[in-house]
Design an enzyme around this catalytic site. Structure first.
Site, PDB file in Angstrom:
ATOM      1  N   ARG A  85       0.832  -1.210   0.000  1.00  0.00           N
ATOM      2  CA  ARG A  85       0.000   0.000   0.000  1.00  0.00           C
ATOM      3  C   ARG A  85       0.864   1.256   0.000  1.00  0.00           C
ATOM      4  O   ARG A  85       0.506   2.273  -0.600  1.00  0.00           O
ATOM      5  CB  ARG A  85      -0.909  -0.004   1.236  1.00  0.00           C
ATOM      6  N   GLY A 330      -1.720  -3.704   8.824  1.00  0.00           N
ATOM      7  CA  GLY A 330      -2.787  -4.682   8.686  1.00  0.00           C
ATOM      8  C   GLY A 330      -2.989  -5.084   7.240  1.00  0.00           C
ATOM      9  O   GLY A 330      -2.140  -4.836   6.381  1.00  0.00           O
ATOM     10  N   HIS A 332      -5.017  -3.980   4.885  1.00  0.00           N
ATOM     11  CA  HIS A 332      -5.031  -2.890   3.905  1.00  0.00           C
ATOM     12  C   HIS A 332      -3.618  -2.418   3.598  1.00  0.00           C
ATOM     13  O   HIS A 332      -3.304  -2.050   2.461  1.00  0.00           O
ATOM     14  CB  HIS A 332      -5.877  -1.724   4.442  1.00  0.00           C
ATOM     15  N   CYS A 333      -2.758  -2.445   4.597  1.00  0.00           N
ATOM     16  CA  CYS A 333      -1.392  -1.938   4.436  1.00  0.00           C
ATOM     17  C   CYS A 333      -0.548  -2.802   3.496  1.00  0.00           C
ATOM     18  O   CYS A 333       0.411  -2.303   2.895  1.00  0.00           O
ATOM     19  CB  CYS A 333      -0.687  -1.866   5.787  1.00  0.00           C
ATOM     20  N   ILE A 334      -0.878  -4.083   3.368  1.00  0.00           N
ATOM     21  CA  ILE A 334      -0.032  -4.973   2.567  1.00  0.00           C
ATOM     22  C   ILE A 334      -0.634  -5.251   1.194  1.00  0.00           C
ATOM     23  O   ILE A 334      -0.119  -6.078   0.445  1.00  0.00           O
ATOM     24  CB  ILE A 334       0.261  -6.287   3.305  1.00  0.00           C
TER      25      ILE A 334
END
Length: 342
Positions: A85, A330, A332-334
């Site tokens: 992300r 989390g 969304h971050c990856i």
């Protein structure tokens, strides 16, 4: 004019980056294996709904091929950090040129150039990804990460002061300059500035307040926010602040928006301090939502119910995200969605 679609718009695919050895992954074999498994589980969950392309460092190709299912595309490229992300491009479309995909290449400096971070290889990933999909690269002089913004697809962007105006990122920026650059790159016409992010995110391994862990658009008229209800946790105050600021900002824009809180899990602390476990950090896919789980059956089920109501018609899949949050983020971050163009 470039425009970033809302995350719930149709996707061509989701991009991820496979972990590699280093500070983020862990110091011992057991810890590293936990990280590999967590990223792999998310990839397989997303692949239930849409294609997944995984960027893999040359040192991890054999492991990636062994752990990932055959339907996940692998693109080999050097990387050090693997939070896609943030290190990858932000995809946009051009309303005036149907079928044209753009990829915003922000400057990435490891979330403010902390001493521990290694980012020089991954800072080049936006170029690799853009070339791979034939996207038009949009170079930006703004130090930014995809986790630092959320959009409604109609010109509104959610931001935090402590990320966009971080002197370690953009020492000469002010709100007006940031807004002008976001208008140019992602088509943002209205910026909603939140004061801060969650408490843990200001630790040494944090991002200094990414918005994608505190608030997101389920639709242009529906915002989901992190809700810490236990007054013993400092994020209880943060949650109330974020809700007030969102309410005031949308009122100032003359918009009627539903704001729904998703209560945090019951766990307040781990071995490192206050946890930042948040269901807001989910990924919306074409026919589903991949939701963070935290080993709290009651809270996980309650969050899944709220998410299912917020995204009608999508199937919710929960993946234990504690190993990802232990490393600083989390689901969304990856992940990073690539919108469908047409």
């Amino acid at each position: 004019m470039w425009r970033m679609p809302i995350e719930s718009a149709p996707h061509e695919r989701t991009w991820m980056a496979f972990p590699r050895e280093g500070v983020t992954l862990g110091d011992d074999a057991e810890t590293r294996e936990e990280g590999y498994r967590a990223w792999t589980e998310v990839a397989h969950a997303v692949a239930q709904f849409e294609p997944v392309t995984m960027v893999v460092d040359p040192t991890e190709i054999a492991r990636a091929r062994r752990m990932l299912s055959a339907d996940i595309e692998i693109v080999e490229a050097p990387l050090d950090e693997f939070w896609m992300r943030d290190v990858g491009p932000t995809f946009v479309v051009d309303a005036d040129r149907p079928g044209v995909l753009g990829a915003v290449d922000w400057i990435f400096n490891g979330w403010g150039a902390p001493d521990w971070a290694e980012w020089q290889k991954s800072a080049l990933l936006a170029r690799v990804v853009a070339e791979h999909v034939g996207a038009e690269r949009i170079d930006s002089l703004l130090v930014a990460e995809g986790g630092g913004l959320h959009v409604d697809g109609r010109g509104t962007v959610l931001l935090t002061d402590t990320v966009q105006l971080d002197p370690r990122r953009n020492p000469f920026a002010d709100r007006a300059r940031v807004e002008a650059e976001l208008a140019r790159t992602i088509g943002a016409t209205d910026a909603i500035w939140l004061s801060r992010g969650l408490t843990r995110d200001y630790d040494d391994l944090g991002t200094n307040g990414h918005v994608d862990i505190v608030a997101t658009f389920a639709s242009p008229d529906h915002v989901l926010v992190h809700e810490q209800t236990d007054a013993a946790h400092p994020d209880a105050e943060v949650s109330q602040l974020v809700r007030r600021e969102l309410t005031d900002a949308f009122a100032a824009l003359g918009r009627s928006v539903t704001i729904t809180g998703i209560p945090a899990p019951s766990t307040l602390r781990d071995d490192h301090g206050w946890v930042d476990w948040s269901y807001i950090n989910h990924l919306v896919t074409n026919d589903g939502v991949v939701l963070c789980g935290f080993g709290d059956p009651a809270a996980d089920a309650r969050a899944a119910e709220i998410i299912a109501d917020a995204y009608p018609g999508r199937r919710v899949v929960t993946v234990d995200s504690r190993p990802i949050f232990d490393r600083g983020g989390g689901i969304h971050c990856i992940t990073q969605q690539q919108p469908t163009v047409g």
